[in-house]
Design an enzyme around this catalytic site. Structure first.
Site, mmCIF file in Angstrom:
data_model
loop_
_atom_site.group_PDB
_atom_site.id
_atom_site.type_symbol
_atom_site.label_atom_id
_atom_site.label_comp_id
_atom_site.label_asym_id
_atom_site.label_seq_id
_atom_site.Cartn_x
_atom_site.Cartn_y
_atom_site.Cartn_z
ATOM 1 N N PRO A 160 5.762 -6.323 9.576
ATOM 2 C CA PRO A 160 4.467 -5.653 9.706
ATOM 3 C C PRO A 160 4.344 -4.456 8.769
ATOM 4 O O PRO A 160 5.317 -3.752 8.507
ATOM 5 C CB PRO A 160 4.417 -5.216 11.167
ATOM 6 C CG PRO A 160 5.792 -5.299 11.670
ATOM 7 C CD PRO A 160 6.560 -6.217 10.784
ATOM 8 N N HIS A 161 3.139 -4.269 8.272
ATOM 9 C CA HIS A 161 2.825 -3.161 7.368
ATOM 10 C C HIS A 161 1.314 -3.026 7.310
ATOM 11 O O HIS A 161 0.588 -3.863 7.840
ATOM 12 C CB HIS A 161 3.399 -3.437 5.977
ATOM 13 C CG HIS A 161 2.919 -4.722 5.385
ATOM 14 N ND1 HIS A 161 3.464 -5.942 5.749
ATOM 15 C CD2 HIS A 161 1.935 -4.983 4.508
ATOM 16 C CE1 HIS A 161 2.835 -6.895 5.095
ATOM 17 N NE2 HIS A 161 1.894 -6.358 4.349
ATOM 18 N N SER A 162 0.858 -1.983 6.669
ATOM 19 C CA SER A 162 -0.574 -1.777 6.480
ATOM 20 C C SER A 162 -0.765 -0.948 5.217
ATOM 21 O O SER A 162 0.202 -0.635 4.520
ATOM 22 C CB SER A 162 -1.174 -1.066 7.696
ATOM 23 O OG SER A 162 -2.579 -1.067 7.613
#
Length: 119
Positions: free
Chosen positions: A37-39
């Site tokens: 997960p990342h943004s």
């Protein structure tokens, strides 16, 4: 939580990662059982960092994808973000290494595995 405690990310970044999954689905599940997960970097990242989480029970992502290992990526800029993703993807492309990550039981084992993979 470890990255928040180290002041590397804010709660805003956690919420941004969750929203990214809601918007774009389970593309962050990079290989079966492992998610990254990342943004966007402008949403609460204070320091480029990565964390590792191994779950006893899998979490179900969209499209019925079960995940037991999570590498949270946080990057201050787009180039670091891509470098982290590429490095991790390269490491996990080897079946033997991926199996070792899935079987790691302690922080000490994890750090030893990472050091041997980097060589």
């Amino acid at each position: 939580k470890p990255l928040v405690e180290k002041n590397a990310i804010t709660q805003d970044y956690i919420e941004a990662m969750i929203n990214t999954v809601h918007e774009h689905g389970s593309y962050i599940v990079i290989v079966p059982g492992i998610a990254m997960p990342h943004s966007k970097n402008n949403e609460g990242v204070k320091e480029t960092s990565i964390s590792f989480l191994k779950l006893e029970n899998p979490v179900l992502y969209p499209e019925e994808k079960e995940v037991k290992i999570v590498f949270v990526l946080a990057a201050k800029d787009d180039s670091k973000h891509l470098e982290l993703m590429a490095d991790l993807s390269t490491i996990l492309s080897e079946e033997e290494v991926m199996t070792k990550f899935k079987n790691v039981e302690s922080e000490k084992e994890l750090l030893k595995l990472i050091s041997t993979v980097e060589e």
